[in-house]
Design an enzyme around this catalytic site. Structure first.
Site, PDB file in Angstrom:
ATOM      1  N   LEU A  33       9.620  28.380  68.485  1.00 47.17           N
ATOM      2  CA  LEU A  33      10.139  28.705  69.827  1.00 47.17           C
ATOM      3  C   LEU A  33      11.631  28.403  69.958  1.00 47.17           C
ATOM      4  CD1 LEU A  33       7.124  27.608  72.103  1.00 47.17           C
ATOM      5  CD2 LEU A  33       7.648  29.878  71.196  1.00 47.17           C
ATOM      6  N   ASP A  51       7.433  24.489  62.673  1.00 46.42           N
ATOM      7  CA  ASP A  51       8.478  25.096  61.860  1.00 46.42           C
ATOM      8  C   ASP A  51       7.935  25.511  60.486  1.00 46.42           C
ATOM      9  OD1 ASP A  51      11.768  24.709  62.233  1.00 46.42           O
ATOM     10  OD2 ASP A  51      11.015  25.236  60.223  1.00 46.42           O
ATOM     11  N   SER A  77      18.809  35.287  61.824  1.00 47.71           N
ATOM     12  CA  SER A  77      19.110  36.697  61.514  1.00 47.71           C
ATOM     13  C   SER A  77      20.434  37.205  62.075  1.00 47.71           C
ATOM     14  CB  SER A  77      17.969  37.575  62.033  1.00 47.71           C
ATOM     15  OG  SER A  77      17.900  37.444  63.431  1.00 47.71           O
ATOM     16  N   THR A 117      16.375  42.612  54.929  1.00 46.37           N
ATOM     17  CA  THR A 117      17.463  43.219  55.707  1.00 46.37           C
ATOM     18  C   THR A 117      18.362  44.110  54.867  1.00 46.37           C
ATOM     19  OG1 THR A 117      19.497  42.703  56.940  1.00 46.37           O
ATOM     20  CG2 THR A 117      18.834  41.119  55.294  1.00 46.37           C
ATOM     21  N   TYR A 141      23.747  35.516  55.563  1.00 44.09           N
ATOM     22  CA  TYR A 141      22.440  36.006  56.023  1.00 44.09           C
ATOM     23  C   TYR A 141      21.819  36.929  54.959  1.00 44.09           C
ATOM     24  CZ  TYR A 141      19.197  39.055  58.538  1.00 44.09           C
ATOM     25  OH  TYR A 141      18.106  39.799  58.896  1.00 44.09           O
ATOM     26  N   PHE A 169      17.034  48.073  58.807  1.00 42.28           N
ATOM     27  CA  PHE A 169      18.382  48.349  59.254  1.00 42.28           C
ATOM     28  C   PHE A 169      18.473  47.753  60.671  1.00 42.28           C
ATOM     29  CE2 PHE A 169      20.448  50.519  55.699  1.00 42.28           C
ATOM     30  CZ  PHE A 169      19.435  50.287  54.786  1.00 42.28           C
ATOM     31  N   HIS A 187      23.296  41.298  70.221  1.00 39.15           N
ATOM     32  CA  HIS A 187      23.067  42.651  69.690  1.00 39.15           C
ATOM     33  C   HIS A 187      23.649  43.735  70.581  1.00 39.15           C
ATOM     34  CE1 HIS A 187      19.921  40.404  67.392  1.00 39.15           C
ATOM     35  NE2 HIS A 187      20.613  41.018  66.445  1.00 39.15           N
TER      36      HIS A 187
HETATM   37  N1  UDP Z   1      28.947  44.920  67.941  1.00 40.30           N
HETATM   38  C1  UDP Z   1      30.060  45.037  68.740  1.00 40.30           C
HETATM   39  N2  UDP Z   1      30.110  44.296  69.899  1.00 40.30           N
HETATM   40  C2  UDP Z   1      29.107  43.459  70.270  1.00 40.30           C
HETATM   41  C3  UDP Z   1      27.964  43.357  69.440  1.00 40.30           C
HETATM   42  C4  UDP Z   1      27.922  44.099  68.277  1.00 40.30           C
HETATM   43  O1  UDP Z   1      30.998  45.769  68.436  1.00 40.30           O
HETATM   44  O2  UDP Z   1      29.227  42.813  71.335  1.00 40.30           O
HETATM   45  C5  UDP Z   1      28.889  45.697  66.689  1.00 40.30           C
HETATM   46  C6  UDP Z   1      28.763  44.836  65.439  1.00 40.30           C
HETATM   47  O3  UDP Z   1      30.028  44.420  64.995  1.00 40.30           O
HETATM   48  C7  UDP Z   1      28.047  45.788  64.487  1.00 40.30           C
HETATM   49  C8  UDP Z   1      27.177  46.643  65.408  1.00 40.30           C
HETATM   50  O4  UDP Z   1      27.722  46.487  66.721  1.00 40.30           O
HETATM   51  O5  UDP Z   1      28.983  46.629  63.856  1.00 40.30           O
HETATM   52  C9  UDP Z   1      25.736  46.196  65.431  1.00 40.30           C
HETATM   53  O6  UDP Z   1      25.722  44.796  65.647  1.00 40.30           O
HETATM   54  P1  UDP Z   1      24.418  43.977  65.962  1.00 40.30           P
HETATM   55  O7  UDP Z   1      24.834  42.543  66.164  1.00 40.30           O
HETATM   56  O8  UDP Z   1      23.657  44.631  67.064  1.00 40.30           O
HETATM   57  O9  UDP Z   1      23.524  44.118  64.641  1.00 40.30           O
HETATM   58  P2  UDP Z   1      23.855  43.817  63.087  1.00 40.30           P
HETATM   59  O10 UDP Z   1      24.438  45.097  62.520  1.00 40.30           O
HETATM   60  O11 UDP Z   1      24.779  42.646  63.007  1.00 40.30           O
HETATM   61  O12 UDP Z   1      22.508  43.515  62.512  1.00 40.30           O
END
Ligand code: UDP
Length: 326
Positions: A33, A51, A77, A117, A141, A169, A187
């Site tokens: 959690l 954990d 992640s 990933t 990561y 992806f 995200h």
């Molecule tokens: N991104 C961004 N601004 C944000 C969050 C993410 O420009 O506030 C970009 C990030 O640099 C990446 C893409 O959006 O190129 C997807 O990022 P996310 O963190 O959603 O997933 P990741 O690709 O890291 O798994």
């Protein structure tokens, strides 16, 4: 058949629990959690709070139940965080898999499906990326997940554990009951929707000087229900096969600016944004070839358009305006 879902209170793990229950399977969840939500686990499903790196706890989980297979989602992640705190990623991600594999070996549990990933590929020469592309992560990561896959290989060879590593992806979207509720949220899609609805300020676009058509990073977005479906197919695959690595994506790349455009159209309001420096560790382009998963597993993503994925995220945020109960 009882299936252990680690991280079943989290974003993708909870969609897995939902899918397994729809299949009539018996599920038990392990989650500490730290990022997951108690309310993401249906009350009928046992939630064991602990954990996956805790040897005594994990051994007791296997000793007390007839577990036939493990879906392992419980992991760190975040690319950005891994560039600031690599030790957390190696300790928790590699340590978690090792602890689970040791307990499984001791109890004779033979099937393991790993959340891996696309970050394992780094900045690949050829796009769309196939599974045979070299491992060359640009962040801890991705490196930690390669190390998890390497552990699987040896536990497969020595202890007969059958395994698949599913290289996701960009997981996105929501089902009716499972959606994205991270604290802090990092995200792109949920942040874009928050910005569009005025729940937070302008979205920062991390970097606009990448070698991509509009200079922003390109990613391949895949719905969590499609990911869950692939896991189920991967489990069936292990009835006859010993191991496999599969990419899971839609095979279409969208730049950050394209995602903001789609999010704005779906939300009915433009996403306010400003340009910001690159986020360390981000590769310019990650787009999957999922031909192998389609051919070998018979996987067919149902949410093939970014619009449909974002629409599902909007529906979930409308029905869960405060996310899960805190
Ligand atoms: N991104 C961004 N601004 C944000 C969050 C993410 O420009 O506030 C970009 C990030 O640099 C990446 C893409 O959006 O190129 C997807 O990022 P996310 O963190 O959603 O997933 P990741 O690709 O890291 O798994």
């Amino acid at each position: 058949m009882t299936i252990l879902v680690t991280g079943g209170a989290g974003y993708i793990g909870s969609a897995m629990v939902e899918r397994l229950r729809a299949e009539g399977m018996d599920v038990v969840v392990v989650d500490n959690l730290s990022r997951g939500h108690r309310d993401a686990v249906p009350s009928e499903v046992p939630l064991l709070v602990g954990d996956v790196s805790d040897e005594a706890f994990v051994s007791s989980v296997f000793a007390e139940r007839e577990i036939q297979a493990v879906f392992h989602f419980a992991a760190e992640s975040l690319v950005g965080e891994s560039m600031e705190n690599p030790g957390k990623y190696f300790r928790n991600n590699v340590g978690g898999v090792l602890t689970l594999l040791q307990a499984m070996s001791a109890q004779g549990v033979r099937r393991f499906v790993l959340s891996s990933t696309a970050a394992t590929y780094g900045d690949p020469d050829t796009v769309p990326i196939v599974e045979t592309a070299p491992n060359a992560p640009t962040n801890p990561y991705g490196q930690s997940k390669i190390m998890c896959e390497q552990l699987l290989r040896w536990f497969g060879e020595i202890h007969g554990i059958r395994w698949t590593a599913l290289r996701y992806f960009n997981a996105a979207g929501a089902t009716a009951s499972c959606g994205e509720d991270h604290d802090p949220e990092t995200h792109l899609i949920p942040l874009a929707l928050d910005a569009a609805y005025g729940r937070r300020g302008a979205l920062k676009v991390f970097g606009n000087d990448y070698p991509t058509p509009d200079g922003t990073c390109v990613r391949d977005y895949i719905h969590i229900a499609d990911l869950a479906e692939a896991h189920l197919l991967a489990l069936r695959y292990l009835e006859t096969e010993e191991f496999g690595i599969f990419n899971l994506g839609n095979g279409k790349g969208f730049s950050v600016l394209e995602v903001l455009d789609v999010a704005g159209r779906v939300a009915g309001k433009p996403v306010p944004f400003e340009h910001a420096p690159r986020r360390p560790g981000d590769p310019p382009t990650l787009v999957a070839s999922s031909e192998k998963a389609r051919k070998v597993l018979g996987w067919e993503p149902k949410y093939a358009t970014l619009e449909s994925i974002v629409e599902s995220a909007v529906r979930w945020s409308e029905s869960h305006p405060n996310g899960y109960e805190k």
